[in-house]
Design an enzyme around this catalytic site. Structure first.
Site, PDB file in Angstrom:
ATOM      1  N   THR A   1       0.864  -1.180   0.000  1.00  0.00           N
ATOM      2  CA  THR A   1       0.000   0.000   0.000  1.00  0.00           C
ATOM      3  C   THR A   1       0.901   1.231   0.000  1.00  0.00           C
ATOM      4  O   THR A   1       2.075   1.138   0.392  1.00  0.00           O
ATOM      5  CB  THR A   1      -0.896   0.055   1.244  1.00  0.00           C
ATOM      6  OG1 THR A   1      -0.032   0.143   2.383  1.00  0.00           O
ATOM      7  CG2 THR A   1      -1.756  -1.183   1.371  1.00  0.00           C
TER       8      THR A   1
ATOM      9  N   GLU B   1      -5.941  -3.671  -0.970  1.00  0.00           N
ATOM     10  CA  GLU B   1      -6.322  -4.822  -0.157  1.00  0.00           C
ATOM     11  C   GLU B   1      -7.451  -5.635  -0.779  1.00  0.00           C
ATOM     12  O   GLU B   1      -7.832  -6.677  -0.262  1.00  0.00           O
ATOM     13  CB  GLU B   1      -6.766  -4.348   1.244  1.00  0.00           C
ATOM     14  CG  GLU B   1      -5.627  -3.861   2.142  1.00  0.00           C
ATOM     15  CD  GLU B   1      -5.307  -2.377   1.958  1.00  0.00           C
ATOM     16  OE1 GLU B   1      -5.657  -1.814   0.901  1.00  0.00           O
ATOM     17  OE2 GLU B   1      -4.710  -1.784   2.878  1.00  0.00           O
TER      18      GLU B   1
ATOM     19  N   LYS C   1     -15.142  17.424  10.504  1.00  0.00           N
ATOM     20  CA  LYS C   1     -16.150  17.360  11.570  1.00  0.00           C
ATOM     21  C   LYS C   1     -16.486  18.760  12.056  1.00  0.00           C
ATOM     22  O   LYS C   1     -15.745  19.357  12.812  1.00  0.00           O
ATOM     23  CB  LYS C   1     -15.656  16.487  12.720  1.00  0.00           C
ATOM     24  CG  LYS C   1     -15.641  15.028  12.339  1.00  0.00           C
ATOM     25  CD  LYS C   1     -15.294  14.143  13.519  1.00  0.00           C
ATOM     26  CE  LYS C   1     -14.697  12.851  13.017  1.00  0.00           C
ATOM     27  NZ  LYS C   1     -13.237  12.891  12.807  1.00  0.00           N
TER      28      LYS C   1
ATOM     29  N   TRP D   1     -20.625  15.483  10.280  1.00  0.00           N
ATOM     30  CA  TRP D   1     -19.665  15.211   9.222  1.00  0.00           C
ATOM     31  C   TRP D   1     -19.997  15.958   7.947  1.00  0.00           C
ATOM     32  O   TRP D   1     -21.150  15.987   7.514  1.00  0.00           O
ATOM     33  CB  TRP D   1     -19.667  13.727   8.870  1.00  0.00           C
ATOM     34  CG  TRP D   1     -19.001  12.871   9.883  1.00  0.00           C
ATOM     35  CD1 TRP D   1     -18.442  13.280  11.058  1.00  0.00           C
ATOM     36  CD2 TRP D   1     -18.854  11.456   9.817  1.00  0.00           C
ATOM     37  NE1 TRP D   1     -17.943  12.207  11.729  1.00  0.00           N
ATOM     38  CE2 TRP D   1     -18.183  11.065  10.992  1.00  0.00           C
ATOM     39  CE3 TRP D   1     -19.198  10.481   8.885  1.00  0.00           C
ATOM     40  CZ2 TRP D   1     -17.866   9.742  11.254  1.00  0.00           C
ATOM     41  CZ3 TRP D   1     -18.881   9.163   9.152  1.00  0.00           C
ATOM     42  CH2 TRP D   1     -18.213   8.804  10.325  1.00  0.00           C
TER      43      TRP D   1
HETATM   44  P1  ADP Z   1      -3.291   3.337  -1.265  1.00  0.00           P
HETATM   45  O1  ADP Z   1      -3.004   4.530  -2.145  1.00  0.00           O
HETATM   46  O2  ADP Z   1      -3.529   3.635   0.186  1.00  0.00           O
HETATM   47  O3  ADP Z   1      -2.524   2.101  -1.589  1.00  0.00           O
HETATM   48  P2  ADP Z   1      -5.313   2.267  -2.770  1.00  0.00           P
HETATM   49  O4  ADP Z   1      -4.655   2.506  -4.077  1.00  0.00           O
HETATM   50  O5  ADP Z   1      -5.513   0.921  -2.281  1.00  0.00           O
HETATM   51  O6  ADP Z   1      -4.672   3.067  -1.673  1.00  0.00           O
HETATM   52  O7  ADP Z   1      -6.629   3.112  -2.734  1.00  0.00           O
HETATM   53  C1  ADP Z   1      -7.700   2.806  -1.927  1.00  0.00           C
HETATM   54  C2  ADP Z   1      -8.502   4.014  -1.568  1.00  0.00           C
HETATM   55  O8  ADP Z   1      -8.662   4.916  -2.654  1.00  0.00           O
HETATM   56  C3  ADP Z   1      -9.903   3.664  -1.168  1.00  0.00           C
HETATM   57  O9  ADP Z   1      -9.959   3.183   0.142  1.00  0.00           O
HETATM   58  C4  ADP Z   1     -10.620   4.993  -1.365  1.00  0.00           C
HETATM   59  O10 ADP Z   1     -10.426   5.866  -0.281  1.00  0.00           O
HETATM   60  C5  ADP Z   1      -9.928   5.566  -2.546  1.00  0.00           C
HETATM   61  N1  ADP Z   1     -10.711   5.311  -3.752  1.00  0.00           N
HETATM   62  C6  ADP Z   1     -10.532   4.368  -4.677  1.00  0.00           C
HETATM   63  N2  ADP Z   1     -11.438   4.473  -5.662  1.00  0.00           N
HETATM   64  C7  ADP Z   1     -12.238   5.518  -5.353  1.00  0.00           C
HETATM   65  C8  ADP Z   1     -13.364   6.151  -5.956  1.00  0.00           C
HETATM   66  N3  ADP Z   1     -13.861   5.738  -7.112  1.00  0.00           N
HETATM   67  N4  ADP Z   1     -13.925   7.196  -5.317  1.00  0.00           N
HETATM   68  C9  ADP Z   1     -13.438   7.641  -4.151  1.00  0.00           C
HETATM   69  N5  ADP Z   1     -12.379   7.110  -3.540  1.00  0.00           N
HETATM   70  C10 ADP Z   1     -11.777   6.065  -4.126  1.00  0.00           C
END
Ligand code: ADP
Length: 546
Positions: A186, A331, A443, A448
């Site tokens: 991640t 994940e 908040k 929210w």
């Molecule tokens: P990281 O950058 O932490 O590795 P990921 O690439 O796994 O994260 O991205 C996951 C997160 O990206 C999601 O939990 C969400 O917050 C955000 N995300 C992914 N797709 C969308 C979407 N279509 N709209 C809003 N948020 C999104």
């Protein structure tokens, strides 16, 4: 009673075997970092994968050993995907946009034994080679003519020599389908990155689900160009789903600017693509500026962060390209939801259809999701109640690599759920909408405010290139929304105009208290806005009190 069907494990190698037999002449086209366009067929791919699998054994790599890759989307990276996983090893894709210290940390944590890298990353590897604790071999993914004359990298191996010297006789081994296949960390916006270890079964099931009509809807007639990188979450599984479908694959290599992408779309007849909103912004700007069209592109998946409704509208109305808004995470392999309509949607007024399209979509079969309050009680699916989004399913993470702690949350029935860290609503038709990431929620007086909604509205303004909404400290309400705006080049807009733009679009108390203009909004290694950096930068921002 046991069923009496063949006990055949779901293995990644079977996708390649199928493509070679049934779509052998279908092309894989790649723009290379060497500058030219390379093309060959699935038949060629399969043969080179067999050679590479033999070569990996020749390097002394055992089943389960991690193979690091630092590479763009291209055919050699695809060969590593199939030869590496297919032979029982684990392909560990590293994100080259990360800081070198973080790359070294990740490769050490994964205990990578070999590092394959594209020509672009030669200087990066020269600077870091000595620091990797477990890497025994470095392989430059190029032919002999591109090997550096002198280099500080010890025993640098040439990829094409490695393949050439290996036999093409190889039988893909058959093993348990729960065997690890690939590893991705991640991005670690909070704390050290964590490894997500995919398996053959999860990867093949995810590929099936992603290819379905209400997801990516891939067929043998498609031409697929994944812009989303193979170095992060396996390019959303497109290298598997596309090969499964027997579609033509087109790889953009390192050239991700609007002009290069558009040229490749047109030259290769691309029908389907996938990427994060920030990439499409560059592409749309180029297409608009030069009065271009998309002559073959029909569908594109947009996800990774919220796709602004204005972008969906531009693609669909101006260019006749259907946007599939999707949500997922590392994940989750990553696909969780895709926004495709249910029957009856055609009869809805346009504004209502647009409101549905802006949502992140419906869960794919295989992904179970729910929203809960702070006490873990399930919230109603009414499109109003917002709660923590939890997921479970065969391609959802159970444990992080090398970590002891249990990341799951358990319900009253004892079932484990993965907490996504996202806050969402789900409506009566099952359409999920992300309102925020838990850590980005604003908040205000205990209530929210969803920052994504506020950003989407700002990005609908013709002068706004990008907008982030963050919490700023407020003496009375604790936190209030502060809008951070990057203008489009040559365009002007004032704070007052932007605030007025919210009128009638959201509740009055949601309207940001202030607007600040910046030259650039920081993006992370996967193209997402780094709101934590903005919060840091505007920590002492004083909001107007009237
Ligand atoms: P990281 O950058 O932490 O590795 P990921 O690439 O796994 O994260 O991205 C996951 C997160 O990206 C999601 O939990 C969400 O917050 C955000 N995300 C992914 N797709 C969308 C979407 N279509 N709209 C809003 N948020 C999104």
């Amino acid at each position: 009673m046991r069923g009496q069907m063949m006990d055949q494990p779901l293995l990644i190698s079977s996708l390649l075997v199928h493509a070679e037999r049934h779509h052998g002449s279908r092309e894989v086209v790649s723009r290379r970092c060497e500058g030219d366009i390379h093309r060959y067929s699935y038949r060629d791919l399969a043969q080179r994968c067999r050679q590479l699998a033999n070569a990996l054994a020749g390097l002394g790599l055992d089943p389960g050993d991690r193979i690091g890759t630092l590479a763009w989307n291209g055919y050699r990276h695809l060969e590593l995907y199939y030869a590496g996983s297919g032979s029982g090893r684990v392909v560990h894709t590293l994100n080259p946009r990360l800081h070198p210290d973080q790359l070294v940390w990740i490769a050490d944590d994964a205990r990578d034994r070999v590092m394959f890298f594209d020509l672009t990353f030669l200087p990066l590897i020269e600077a870091t080679a000595a620091r990797f604790a477990t890497v025994e071999h470095f392989v430059l993914m190029a032919d002999r003519s591109h090997m550096p004359a002198g280099t500080s990298i010890p025993n640098l191996i040439c990829y094409e020599d490695l393949i050439e010297g290996a036999s093409a006789a190889y039988d893909w081994p058959v093993f348990d389908e729960t065997t690890a296949s690939s590893l991705c960390y991640t991005s670690g916006t909070t704390g050290n990155p964590k490894g997500v270890l995919y398996q053959h079964r999860s990867t093949v099931l995810h590929a099936y689900a992603a290819a379905l009509p209400d997801a990516m809807g891939l067929s043998a007639r498609d031409v697929v160009l994944p812009v989303v990188p193979m170095f992060h979450v396996n390019a959303w599984g497109t290298p598997y789903s596309t090969v499964m479908a027997g579609a033509k694959l087109v790889f953009p290599g390192p050239a991700l600017d609007g002009r290069s992408l558009h040229d490749l779309f047109e030259a290769e007849g691309v029908t389907f693509s996938a990427g994060v909103p920030t990439v499409w912004q560059g592409l749309l700007a180029h297409v608009e500026e030069h009065g271009l069209r998309f002559s073959t592109l029909r569908r594109t998946v947009i996800g990774g962060s919220a796709c602004p409704p204005a972008m969906i509208e531009t693609f669909e109305k101006s260019y006749d390209v259907t946007v599939l808004h999707a949500w997922g995470m590392t994940e989750m392999s990553p696909l969780g939801t895709v926004c495709t309509m249910k029957p009856g949607a055609e009869e809805l007024p346009e504004a209502e259809r647009a409101a549905i399209k802006a949502k992140q979509g419906r869960a794919l079969y295989g992904v179970d999701m729910t929203i809960v309050d702070a006490e873990g009680n399930e919230l109603p699916w009414d499109g109003q109640a917002q709660g923590d989004l939890l997921v479970r399913g065969p391609w959802v993470l159970d444990r992080y690599f090398n970590r002891d702690e249990d990341p799951l949350r358990y319900d009253a029935a004892g079932r484990g759920w993965f907490p996504t860290g996202d806050v969402a609503t789900i409506d009566a038709d099952g359409f999920m909408q992300i309102t925020d990431r838990t850590k980005d929620v604003i908040k205000s007086g205990g209530e929210w405010i969803g920052s994504i909604d506020l950003e989407n509205i700002a990005m609908g303004h013709p002068s706004v290139a990008m907008a982030a909404c963050i919490a700023a400290h407020h003496p009375k309400w604790d936190e209030r929304p502060l809008l951070v705006v990057m203008k489009k080049p040559g365009r002007e807009v004032t704070r007052e105009e932007l605030l007025a733009f919210y009128e009638g679009k959201v509740a009055k108390w949601w309207v940001p208290d202030d607007v600040v203009f910046v030259d650039a909004i920081p993006l992370g290694a996967t193209g997402k806005m780094q709101k934590n950096k903005l919060r840091e930068a505007f920590r002492d921002h004083v909001l107007p009190t009237v």
